[in-house]
Design a protein around this motif. Structure first.
Motif, PDB file in Angstrom:
ATOM      1  N   ARG A  70       0.839  -1.211   0.000  1.00 41.86           N
ATOM      2  CA  ARG A  70       0.000   0.000   0.000  1.00 41.86           C
ATOM      3  C   ARG A  70       0.874   1.260   0.000  1.00 41.86           C
ATOM      4  O   ARG A  70       0.606   2.216  -0.718  1.00 41.86           O
ATOM      5  CB  ARG A  70      -0.925   0.008   1.211  1.00 41.86           C
ATOM      6  CG  ARG A  70      -2.070  -0.941   1.091  1.00 41.86           C
ATOM      7  CD  ARG A  70      -3.051  -0.769   2.250  1.00 41.86           C
ATOM      8  NE  ARG A  70      -3.898  -1.924   2.327  1.00 41.86           N
ATOM      9  CZ  ARG A  70      -3.790  -2.895   3.223  1.00 41.86           C
ATOM     10  NH1 ARG A  70      -2.891  -2.829   4.176  1.00 41.86           N
ATOM     11  NH2 ARG A  70      -4.609  -3.922   3.201  1.00 41.86           N
ATOM     12  N   LEU A  71       1.896   1.250   0.829  1.00 38.84           N
ATOM     13  CA  LEU A  71       2.795   2.392   0.897  1.00 38.84           C
ATOM     14  C   LEU A  71       3.508   2.603  -0.433  1.00 38.84           C
ATOM     15  O   LEU A  71       3.681   3.733  -0.889  1.00 38.84           O
ATOM     16  CB  LEU A  71       3.807   2.198   2.026  1.00 38.84           C
ATOM     17  CG  LEU A  71       4.658   3.391   2.397  1.00 38.84           C
ATOM     18  CD1 LEU A  71       3.784   4.542   2.891  1.00 38.84           C
ATOM     19  CD2 LEU A  71       5.655   3.005   3.465  1.00 38.84           C
ATOM     20  N   PHE A  75       3.337   5.859  -2.811  1.00 36.47           N
ATOM     21  CA  PHE A  75       4.546   6.512  -3.308  1.00 36.47           C
ATOM     22  C   PHE A  75       4.507   6.700  -4.822  1.00 36.47           C
ATOM     23  O   PHE A  75       4.915   7.736  -5.332  1.00 36.47           O
ATOM     24  CB  PHE A  75       5.781   5.710  -2.900  1.00 36.47           C
ATOM     25  CG  PHE A  75       7.038   6.190  -3.550  1.00 36.47           C
ATOM     26  CD1 PHE A  75       7.529   7.451  -3.277  1.00 36.47           C
ATOM     27  CD2 PHE A  75       7.716   5.385  -4.429  1.00 36.47           C
ATOM     28  CE1 PHE A  75       8.695   7.906  -3.892  1.00 36.47           C
ATOM     29  CE2 PHE A  75       8.872   5.833  -5.045  1.00 36.47           C
ATOM     30  CZ  PHE A  75       9.357   7.093  -4.769  1.00 36.47           C
ATOM     31  N   THR A  76       4.028   5.709  -5.561  1.00 36.00           N
ATOM     32  CA  THR A  76       4.010   5.834  -7.017  1.00 36.00           C
ATOM     33  C   THR A  76       2.917   6.778  -7.507  1.00 36.00           C
ATOM     34  O   THR A  76       3.082   7.413  -8.548  1.00 36.00           O
ATOM     35  CB  THR A  76       3.851   4.464  -7.701  1.00 36.00           C
ATOM     36  OG1 THR A  76       2.678   3.822  -7.225  1.00 36.00           O
ATOM     37  CG2 THR A  76       5.055   3.598  -7.475  1.00 36.00           C
ATOM     38  N   SER A  81       0.642  12.030 -10.008  1.00 39.80           N
ATOM     39  CA  SER A  81      -0.399  13.049  -9.951  1.00 39.80           C
ATOM     40  C   SER A  81       0.060  14.395 -10.491  1.00 39.80           C
ATOM     41  O   SER A  81      -0.774  15.240 -10.792  1.00 39.80           O
ATOM     42  CB  SER A  81      -0.912  13.201  -8.515  1.00 39.80           C
ATOM     43  OG  SER A  81       0.094  13.725  -7.687  1.00 39.80           O
ATOM     44  N   VAL A  82       1.371  14.610 -10.623  1.00 42.16           N
ATOM     45  CA  VAL A  82       1.840  15.913 -11.098  1.00 42.16           C
ATOM     46  C   VAL A  82       2.686  15.876 -12.363  1.00 42.16           C
ATOM     47  O   VAL A  82       2.730  16.873 -13.073  1.00 42.16           O
ATOM     48  CB  VAL A  82       2.629  16.666  -9.994  1.00 42.16           C
ATOM     49  CG1 VAL A  82       1.757  17.012  -8.832  1.00 42.16           C
ATOM     50  CG2 VAL A  82       3.860  15.916  -9.578  1.00 42.16           C
ATOM     51  N   VAL A  83       3.365  14.781 -12.666  1.00 38.14           N
ATOM     52  CA  VAL A  83       4.325  14.795 -13.774  1.00 38.14           C
ATOM     53  C   VAL A  83       3.686  15.009 -15.138  1.00 38.14           C
ATOM     54  O   VAL A  83       4.379  15.387 -16.080  1.00 38.14           O
ATOM     55  CB  VAL A  83       5.206  13.520 -13.811  1.00 38.14           C
ATOM     56  CG1 VAL A  83       6.091  13.447 -12.593  1.00 38.14           C
ATOM     57  CG2 VAL A  83       4.392  12.278 -14.009  1.00 38.14           C
ATOM     58  N   SER A  95       6.261  13.549  -1.596  1.00 31.47           N
ATOM     59  CA  SER A  95       6.841  12.200  -1.605  1.00 31.47           C
ATOM     60  C   SER A  95       7.803  11.967  -0.451  1.00 31.47           C
ATOM     61  O   SER A  95       8.099  10.825  -0.115  1.00 31.47           O
ATOM     62  CB  SER A  95       7.594  11.950  -2.909  1.00 31.47           C
ATOM     63  OG  SER A  95       6.749  12.033  -4.010  1.00 31.47           O
ATOM     64  N   TYR A  96       8.317  13.030   0.153  1.00 26.63           N
ATOM     65  CA  TYR A  96       9.355  12.891   1.160  1.00 26.63           C
ATOM     66  C   TYR A  96       8.956  12.044   2.371  1.00 26.63           C
ATOM     67  O   TYR A  96       9.761  11.234   2.831  1.00 26.63           O
ATOM     68  CB  TYR A  96       9.864  14.251   1.607  1.00 26.63           C
ATOM     69  CG  TYR A  96      10.800  14.914   0.613  1.00 26.63           C
ATOM     70  CD1 TYR A  96      11.099  14.328  -0.612  1.00 26.63           C
ATOM     71  CD2 TYR A  96      11.386  16.124   0.897  1.00 26.63           C
ATOM     72  CE1 TYR A  96      11.946  14.935  -1.506  1.00 26.63           C
ATOM     73  CE2 TYR A  96      12.240  16.744  -0.005  1.00 26.63           C
ATOM     74  CZ  TYR A  96      12.518  16.134  -1.206  1.00 26.63           C
ATOM     75  OH  TYR A  96      13.372  16.735  -2.087  1.00 26.63           O
ATOM     76  N   PRO A  97       7.754  12.199   2.927  1.00 24.08           N
ATOM     77  CA  PRO A  97       7.422  11.337   4.072  1.00 24.08           C
ATOM     78  C   PRO A  97       7.428   9.848   3.726  1.00 24.08           C
ATOM     79  O   PRO A  97       7.935   9.030   4.495  1.00 24.08           O
ATOM     80  CB  PRO A  97       6.025  11.802   4.480  1.00 24.08           C
ATOM     81  CG  PRO A  97       5.901  13.180   3.957  1.00 24.08           C
ATOM     82  CD  PRO A  97       6.712  13.213   2.704  1.00 24.08           C
ATOM     83  N   VAL A  98       6.901   9.514   2.554  1.00 21.89           N
ATOM     84  CA  VAL A  98       6.881   8.105   2.139  1.00 21.89           C
ATOM     85  C   VAL A  98       8.302   7.643   1.847  1.00 21.89           C
ATOM     86  O   VAL A  98       8.706   6.542   2.237  1.00 21.89           O
ATOM     87  CB  VAL A  98       5.960   7.902   0.921  1.00 21.89           C
ATOM     88  CG1 VAL A  98       5.944   6.460   0.467  1.00 21.89           C
ATOM     89  CG2 VAL A  98       4.557   8.385   1.223  1.00 21.89           C
TER      90      VAL A  98
END
Length: 150
Positions: A70-71, A75-76, A81-83, A95-98
């Protein structure tokens, strides 16, 4: 094909270790240079250990494996969602926390056992190559910023 090329360029920006995590306008000279150097080291460690940890989640057994999956999907989906729209360095902060969780697992994995180093070298090589390509692509901006520091 042009959209695909632009999207690959954005993905490269998103995961580039050559981009600082912050450009602090209130700092000058050595303080600004030190901040940029530490930012680059931070990016290399976070991305390198984070991708290593994500890669090594395949060894997890038991119910924790489902949580790791799930994590990984979280992350993916964050970069996806932005690229396709727009990418600036600040958009990767989500993305940093993950990545930090994966980096913690990756570091723990490295300290516990002696892993096969081929995947580690591949991950670090891809990250550094991407950073070098991104740096070369923006050499004028980098030179301009370095002149400001000196």
């Amino acid at each position: 094909l042009e959209f695909f090329k632009i999207t690959l360029h954005r993905i490269s920006i998103y995961f580039s270790v050559a981009r600082p995590t912050g450009f602090w306008f209130h700092l000058e000279g050595a303080s600004k240079a030190l901040t940029l150097v530490l930012s680059a080291i931070y990016s290399v460690l976070l991305f390198g250990l984070g991708f290593w940890g994500a890669y090594r989640t395949k060894i997890i057994q038991s119910p924790a494996k489902e949580n790791a999956k799930r994590l990984f999907w979280i992350f993916t989906t964050i970069p996806l969602s932005v690229v396709f729209i727009i990418v600036e360095t600040r958009y990767r902060f989500l993305s940093y926390p993950v990545l930090a969780v994966f980096a913690g697992f990756g570091l723990s994995d490295l300290l516990k056992q002696r892993p096969d180093f081929k995947p580690i070298f591949a991950i670090c090589g891809i990250l550094l190559l991407n950073g070098a390509i991104d740096g070369l692509r923006n050499l004028d901006r980098i030179t301009e910023r370095l002149k400001e520091l000196l």
